[in-house]
Design a protein around this motif. Structure first.
Motif, PDB file in Angstrom:
ATOM      1  N   GLY A  20     -47.910 -12.466  21.401  1.00 40.20           N
ATOM      2  CA  GLY A  20     -48.639 -11.357  22.002  1.00 40.20           C
ATOM      3  C   GLY A  20     -48.371 -11.219  23.488  1.00 40.20           C
ATOM      4  O   GLY A  20     -48.233 -10.103  24.015  1.00 40.20           O
ATOM      5  N   ILE A  21     -48.281 -12.366  24.173  1.00 42.43           N
ATOM      6  CA  ILE A  21     -47.999 -12.319  25.610  1.00 42.43           C
ATOM      7  C   ILE A  21     -46.613 -11.750  25.879  1.00 42.43           C
ATOM      8  O   ILE A  21     -46.418 -10.901  26.761  1.00 42.43           O
ATOM      9  N   LEU A  22     -45.633 -12.193  25.095  1.00 46.82           N
ATOM     10  CA  LEU A  22     -44.269 -11.731  25.314  1.00 46.82           C
ATOM     11  C   LEU A  22     -44.096 -10.253  24.962  1.00 46.82           C
ATOM     12  O   LEU A  22     -43.374  -9.522  25.632  1.00 46.82           O
ATOM     13  N   ASN A  23     -44.730  -9.833  23.907  1.00 49.48           N
ATOM     14  CA  ASN A  23     -44.630  -8.423  23.548  1.00 49.48           C
ATOM     15  C   ASN A  23     -45.335  -7.520  24.553  1.00 49.48           C
ATOM     16  O   ASN A  23     -44.941  -6.371  24.752  1.00 49.48           O
ATOM     17  N   GLU A  24     -46.370  -8.042  25.179  1.00 51.61           N
ATOM     18  CA  GLU A  24     -47.116  -7.237  26.147  1.00 51.61           C
ATOM     19  C   GLU A  24     -46.334  -7.050  27.437  1.00 51.61           C
ATOM     20  O   GLU A  24     -46.179  -5.929  27.927  1.00 51.61           O
ATOM     21  N   ASP A  25     -45.796  -8.130  27.994  1.00 48.71           N
ATOM     22  CA  ASP A  25     -45.045  -8.037  29.247  1.00 48.71           C
ATOM     23  C   ASP A  25     -44.046  -9.188  29.290  1.00 48.71           C
ATOM     24  O   ASP A  25     -44.329 -10.266  29.821  1.00 48.71           O
ATOM     25  N   PRO A  26     -42.865  -9.021  28.713  1.00 46.44           N
ATOM     26  CA  PRO A  26     -41.924 -10.149  28.671  1.00 46.44           C
ATOM     27  C   PRO A  26     -41.370 -10.539  30.033  1.00 46.44           C
ATOM     28  O   PRO A  26     -41.061 -11.704  30.256  1.00 46.44           O
ATOM     29  N   GLU A  27     -41.240  -9.601  30.955  1.00 44.38           N
ATOM     30  CA  GLU A  27     -40.674  -9.936  32.262  1.00 44.38           C
ATOM     31  C   GLU A  27     -41.581 -10.846  33.070  1.00 44.38           C
ATOM     32  O   GLU A  27     -41.102 -11.685  33.828  1.00 44.38           O
ATOM     33  N   GLU A  28     -42.874 -10.694  32.913  1.00 47.09           N
ATOM     34  CA  GLU A  28     -43.814 -11.529  33.655  1.00 47.09           C
ATOM     35  C   GLU A  28     -44.028 -12.880  33.005  1.00 47.09           C
ATOM     36  O   GLU A  28     -44.539 -13.806  33.646  1.00 47.09           O
ATOM     37  N   ASN A  29     -43.659 -13.025  31.736  1.00 47.23           N
ATOM     38  CA  ASN A  29     -43.908 -14.269  30.997  1.00 47.23           C
ATOM     39  C   ASN A  29     -42.604 -14.799  30.401  1.00 47.23           C
ATOM     40  O   ASN A  29     -42.532 -15.169  29.234  1.00 47.23           O
ATOM     41  N   ALA A  30     -41.554 -14.816  31.222  1.00 49.50           N
ATOM     42  CA  ALA A  30     -40.258 -15.283  30.730  1.00 49.50           C
ATOM     43  C   ALA A  30     -40.279 -16.777  30.392  1.00 49.50           C
ATOM     44  O   ALA A  30     -39.489 -17.240  29.556  1.00 49.50           O
ATOM     45  N   GLY A  31     -41.180 -17.537  31.015  1.00 50.16           N
ATOM     46  CA  GLY A  31     -41.260 -18.963  30.720  1.00 50.16           C
ATOM     47  C   GLY A  31     -41.785 -19.270  29.334  1.00 50.16           C
ATOM     48  O   GLY A  31     -41.679 -20.415  28.869  1.00 50.16           O
ATOM     49  N   ALA A  32     -42.350 -18.261  28.660  1.00 51.59           N
ATOM     50  CA  ALA A  32     -42.884 -18.503  27.321  1.00 51.59           C
ATOM     51  C   ALA A  32     -41.775 -18.754  26.301  1.00 51.59           C
ATOM     52  O   ALA A  32     -42.030 -19.326  25.238  1.00 51.59           O
ATOM     53  N   PHE A  33     -40.534 -18.352  26.611  1.00 53.31           N
ATOM     54  CA  PHE A  33     -39.434 -18.635  25.684  1.00 53.31           C
ATOM     55  C   PHE A  33     -39.226 -20.139  25.528  1.00 53.31           C
ATOM     56  O   PHE A  33     -38.957 -20.630  24.428  1.00 53.31           O
ATOM     57  N   LYS A  34     -39.337 -20.880  26.624  1.00 55.11           N
ATOM     58  CA  LYS A  34     -39.185 -22.328  26.546  1.00 55.11           C
ATOM     59  C   LYS A  34     -40.342 -22.971  25.783  1.00 55.11           C
ATOM     60  O   LYS A  34     -40.139 -23.974  25.081  1.00 55.11           O
ATOM     61  N   VAL A  35     -41.519 -22.407  25.906  1.00 57.56           N
ATOM     62  CA  VAL A  35     -42.657 -22.942  25.154  1.00 57.56           C
ATOM     63  C   VAL A  35     -42.418 -22.784  23.655  1.00 57.56           C
ATOM     64  O   VAL A  35     -42.697 -23.687  22.858  1.00 57.56           O
ATOM     65  N   LEU A  36     -41.876 -21.647  23.268  1.00 61.87           N
ATOM     66  CA  LEU A  36     -41.551 -21.450  21.854  1.00 61.87           C
ATOM     67  C   LEU A  36     -40.507 -22.450  21.382  1.00 61.87           C
ATOM     68  O   LEU A  36     -40.597 -22.987  20.272  1.00 61.87           O
ATOM     69  N   ALA A  37     -39.493 -22.689  22.224  1.00 62.00           N
ATOM     70  CA  ALA A  37     -38.468 -23.660  21.844  1.00 62.00           C
ATOM     71  C   ALA A  37     -39.046 -25.059  21.711  1.00 62.00           C
ATOM     72  O   ALA A  37     -38.649 -25.820  20.813  1.00 62.00           O
ATOM     73  N   ASN A  38     -40.000 -25.415  22.554  1.00 64.39           N
ATOM     74  CA  ASN A  38     -40.635 -26.738  22.449  1.00 64.39           C
ATOM     75  C   ASN A  38     -41.444 -26.868  21.178  1.00 64.39           C
ATOM     76  O   ASN A  38     -41.479 -27.936  20.550  1.00 64.39           O
ATOM     77  N   ILE A  39     -42.112 -25.800  20.781  1.00 66.37           N
ATOM     78  CA  ILE A  39     -42.864 -25.856  19.515  1.00 66.37           C
ATOM     79  C   ILE A  39     -41.898 -26.041  18.347  1.00 66.37           C
ATOM     80  O   ILE A  39     -42.202 -26.731  17.362  1.00 66.37           O
ATOM     81  N   GLY A  40     -40.723 -25.448  18.448  1.00 63.92           N
ATOM     82  CA  GLY A  40     -39.739 -25.599  17.374  1.00 63.92           C
ATOM     83  C   GLY A  40     -39.176 -26.996  17.252  1.00 63.92           C
ATOM     84  O   GLY A  40     -38.523 -27.298  16.242  1.00 63.92           O
ATOM     85  N   GLN A  41     -39.400 -27.874  18.230  1.00 60.79           N
ATOM     86  CA  GLN A  41     -38.933 -29.255  18.150  1.00 60.79           C
ATOM     87  C   GLN A  41     -39.936 -30.178  17.480  1.00 60.79           C
ATOM     88  O   GLN A  41     -39.778 -31.408  17.529  1.00 60.79           O
ATOM     89  N   SER A  42     -40.944 -29.622  16.865  1.00 66.37           N
ATOM     90  CA  SER A  42     -41.958 -30.432  16.201  1.00 66.37           C
ATOM     91  C   SER A  42     -41.363 -31.199  15.020  1.00 66.37           C
ATOM     92  O   SER A  42     -40.387 -30.778  14.398  1.00 66.37           O
ATOM     93  N   GLU A  43     -41.968 -32.355  14.725  1.00 65.10           N
ATOM     94  CA  GLU A  43     -41.508 -33.150  13.582  1.00 65.10           C
ATOM     95  C   GLU A  43     -41.968 -32.562  12.258  1.00 65.10           C
ATOM     96  O   GLU A  43     -41.412 -32.899  11.215  1.00 65.10           O
ATOM     97  N   ASN A  44     -42.957 -31.713  12.307  1.00 61.57           N
ATOM     98  CA  ASN A  44     -43.448 -31.070  11.087  1.00 61.57           C
ATOM     99  C   ASN A  44     -42.461 -29.968  10.689  1.00 61.57           C
ATOM    100  O   ASN A  44     -42.175 -29.050  11.449  1.00 61.57           O
ATOM    101  N   THR A  45     -41.961 -30.060   9.467  1.00 57.02           N
ATOM    102  CA  THR A  45     -40.955 -29.093   9.006  1.00 57.02           C
ATOM    103  C   THR A  45     -41.528 -27.685   8.919  1.00 57.02           C
ATOM    104  O   THR A  45     -40.868 -26.706   9.275  1.00 57.02           O
ATOM    105  N   THR A  46     -42.765 -27.577   8.462  1.00 56.00           N
ATOM    106  CA  THR A  46     -43.379 -26.254   8.341  1.00 56.00           C
ATOM    107  C   THR A  46     -43.562 -25.599   9.700  1.00 56.00           C
ATOM    108  O   THR A  46     -43.317 -24.395   9.871  1.00 56.00           O
TER     109      THR A  46
END
Length: 676
Positions: free
Chosen positions: A133-159
């Protein structure tokens, strides 16, 4: 009257009771001290005080915080806080001289509580939804959220990892712009730009970096092994790559996405992921307007097939039939040459008879209009026709190179796809390439006649489904040869190109009798039937036909139509050839199944309508032109002597059980009798 102070009274000792000694206490009557006092008597307090290390006053830390205003309205300096810990002036161990050690002060790390997997998934969903929601609202102001998404994708949980991949896919499809982001050079980084431009550049670089890291993650996961519980990470990664290639084929790192799909298409196992990759490539070919994505995909696929020695599934080669150049491209090409039409650009003044009279005002208006149109063309973002034609011509050359190499190698499982593709691309084939293709097709038919099916190569091939159907290949060669002829401009190429297809016509005539006795003539790749128990050479499953999806009857009809009812008016069919084919087809229709017999009789109806004067003698014994006897098994058409016979099979076909056959015979006789 002044107040008089109270008189100070002394405390009196209580009187002693009887039996108690009122004399002062002596050492003999003093009780023994306890262990503490006994030990304390030996202490040398002065010496210990002397040897104790001195502690200087700690420097007070200056507060960098602003003063605060209390509830009473007074300004007061904010106290110094060090990591949220209140500073204590003294310690309980200071009086004894024992210093605190680090081991006693440090606290043991507390183990993190284990969160259940279900709770992790719920929390991950909420976090992914919030970030999206943050990225869709204003991606230029929240460019750091891309790295947060990548960190969530490194979880040990497959789901959780699968959810993160899917969320990144949806977000990138929404925020990726409609243009390609160029990397900034050193000179571009050093130039001074406005604040808005600098902010946009920072966002674009962050987007490209995160997108590149995401594609690398997809590439690593796509090559991982599959799991038994639900869709694997590899399947999810391939699905994400396909979604990105469909949605944003113009953006950066298109080649990396194509490599993921090409790696999956290089396998011989056809599963859901394979079909998804193939359909994605077909979609890219159909929706490509400028030709660049198609050129990249074809180049990568041709390299992959060459590295695999063309041991791929034929559906991968059939993706070339979805290219837009089949309907948009108009030039002719070969393996390494493109015949570009010469432009008739007239320079200079037009002849007087071609000039149009215009007033001075009209000429001025037309000149201004041309200037405006030129500026609009330059400002237009769409790709020019010249650039698109250049891309499509390079793509066409790669396709022809692949087809010709497979023809030379005679790959068993790709021959049908190559021949069908050449028939579709016949109108784009150059005259120089035409001769080489005809020689290759003649070579294939020669192998079909001799029964040489390259047994040595088939023994090396591990896949049992690559058995070749030489009869069907020969029919496809004939269809391709006549399609190539129809694609050429015979009127212009008559002087420079010798067109002789007699070899293909003779082979078709010799195979008519054998085809009529084929029990599988009406079976396609989707037909279910049992194998012949008396034929051990037949494979156990004949439901999958690797040559072509069309039935043998359809291929035979296409071949006969090209020979007997040509579309080119310049090609005159000799009467002897028409009569020989008509007589042979009438005899073969007696042995064919119902549908094939109806189709053959219908074709003969068209032949009798077009060439009724040439073959009318076959239906009248008194108008026999030939001497001797008819030889139906003759290897040459000229030696069969068809006019020495009559079409007596029509009398039997009149009493056929199928109404369609009976009606077709009546149509043929009507066409012939109508001449009289």
């Amino acid at each position: 009257m002044a107040k008089v102070p109270a008189i100070k009274r002394r405390k009196l000792t209580p009187p002693t009771s009887e039996g108690e000694d009122s004399s002062p206490s002596t050492l003999d009557h003093v009780p023994e001290p306890n262990a503490f006092f006994t030990q304390a008597a030996r202490w040398n307090l002065e010496q210990e005080y002397e040897t104790r290390p001195r502690k200087g006053k700690k420097k007070e830390k200056e507060s960098s915080r602003l003063p605060i205003k209390t509830a009473d309205g007074l300004l007061q300096q904010a106290p110094v806080e060090v990591a949220g810990v209140t500073e204590v002036e003294g310690s309980d161990l200071d009086w004894s001289g024992v210093e605190e050690t680090e081991g006693e002060v440090e606290e043991k790390p507390t183990p993190k509580p284990k969160i259940p997997a279900r709770q992790q998934i719920l929390e991950a969903k909420e976090e992914l939804a919030r970030i999206a929601g943050i990225l869709n609202e204003d991606p230029e102001e929240n460019a750091g959220a891309f790295k947060v998404l990548a960190n969530i994708g490194q979880s040990e949980n497959t789901t959780v990892k699968k959810l993160a991949l899917a969320a990144q896919l949806a977000i990138f499809k929404d925020v990726i712009p409609g243009y390609r982001i160029r990397p900034l050079s050193e000179e571009g980084m050093g130039t001074k730009v406005s604040r808005e431009v600098r902010k946009l550049r920072a966002y674009e670089q962050s987007l490209v970096g995160s997108y590149q890291a995401y594609i690398r993650e997809l590439s690593n996961l796509a090559s991982s092994k599959t799991s038994k519980d639900g869709p694997s990470l590899a399947s999810v990664a391939i699905a994400c790559a396909c979604g990105l290639l469909k949605a944003v084929p113009h953006f950066n790192f298109r080649g990396e996405l194509l490599k993921i799909l090409a790696a999956k298409l290089s396998t011989r196992k056809v599963d859901d992921d394979f079909v998804k990759c193939r359909e994605t490539i077909e979609t890219v070919f159909r929706d490509d307007e400028d030709g660049t994505p198609s050129l990249d995909a074809v180049s990568l696929l041709t390299k992959m097939m060459k590295s695999r020695s063309y041991r791929v599934d034929e559906s991968v080669l059939n993706t070339f039939l979805h290219l837009r150049l089949l309907s948009e491209f108009s030039w002719k090409a070969s393996q390494n040459h493109i015949d570009r039409p010469e432009r008739d650009e007239f320079r200079g003044k037009k002849p007087k008879e071609q000039r149009v009279f215009r007033t001075k005002k009209e000429r001025k208006t037309m000149k201004e209009r041309k200037i405006i149109e030129k500026e609009m063309v330059q400002a237009d973002a769409s790709v020019s026709h010249e650039e698109r034609d250049r891309m499509q011509s390079e793509t066409l050359k790669l396709v022809f190179v692949t087809y010709f190499r497979i023809l030379k190698m005679r790959s068993p499982n790709l021959m049908g796809a190559v021949l069908e593709g050449l028939a579709r691309y016949a109108h784009l084939i150059n005259q120089d390439f035409f001769g080489d293709l005809l020689e290759a097709l003649k070579d294939l038919i020669g192998h079909a006649e001799t029964g040489d099916d390259l047994a040595e190569e088939e023994e090396e091939e591990e896949d049992a489904e690559t058995t070749r159907n030489l009869t069907r290949e020969a029919l496809l060669c004939i269809i391709t040869a006549f399609a190539l002829l129809e694609g050429q401009d015979v009127a212009k190429a008559k002087a420079s190109l010798s067109l002789d297809l007699g070899f293909f016509i003779t082979h078709l005539y010799r195979t008519l009798h054998a085809l009529s006795l084929n029990p599988d003539i009406e079976l396609s790749s989707k037909s279910l039937h049992l194998r012949d128990p008396n034929d051990p050479s037949e494979p156990a499953l004949t439901t999958k036909n690797k040559i072509n999806v069309q039935t043998t009857t359809v291929l035979l009809l296409r071949s006969l139509s090209s020979v007997l009812v040509p579309q080119l008016a310049a090609r005159a069919v000799p009467p002897l050839r028409i009569a020989a084919f008509a007589k042979q087809l009438m005899g073969s229709s007696l042995h064919m199944p119902e549908k094939s017999c109806v189709a053959i009789i219908g074709l003969l109806g068209k032949v009798t309508k077009t060439h009724e004067k040439k073959i009318a003698g076959l239906w009248n014994t008194e108008e026999r032109r030939g001497d001797g006897t008819f030889d139906p098994v003759c290897a040459e058409i000229e030696g069969s002597n068809p006019f020495a016979a009559t079409v007596w099979e029509g009398e039997l076909l009149r009493k056929h059980f199928c109404p369609g056959v009976r009606d077709g015979v009546k149509v043929m006789e009507k066409n012939i009798i109508g001449l009289r």
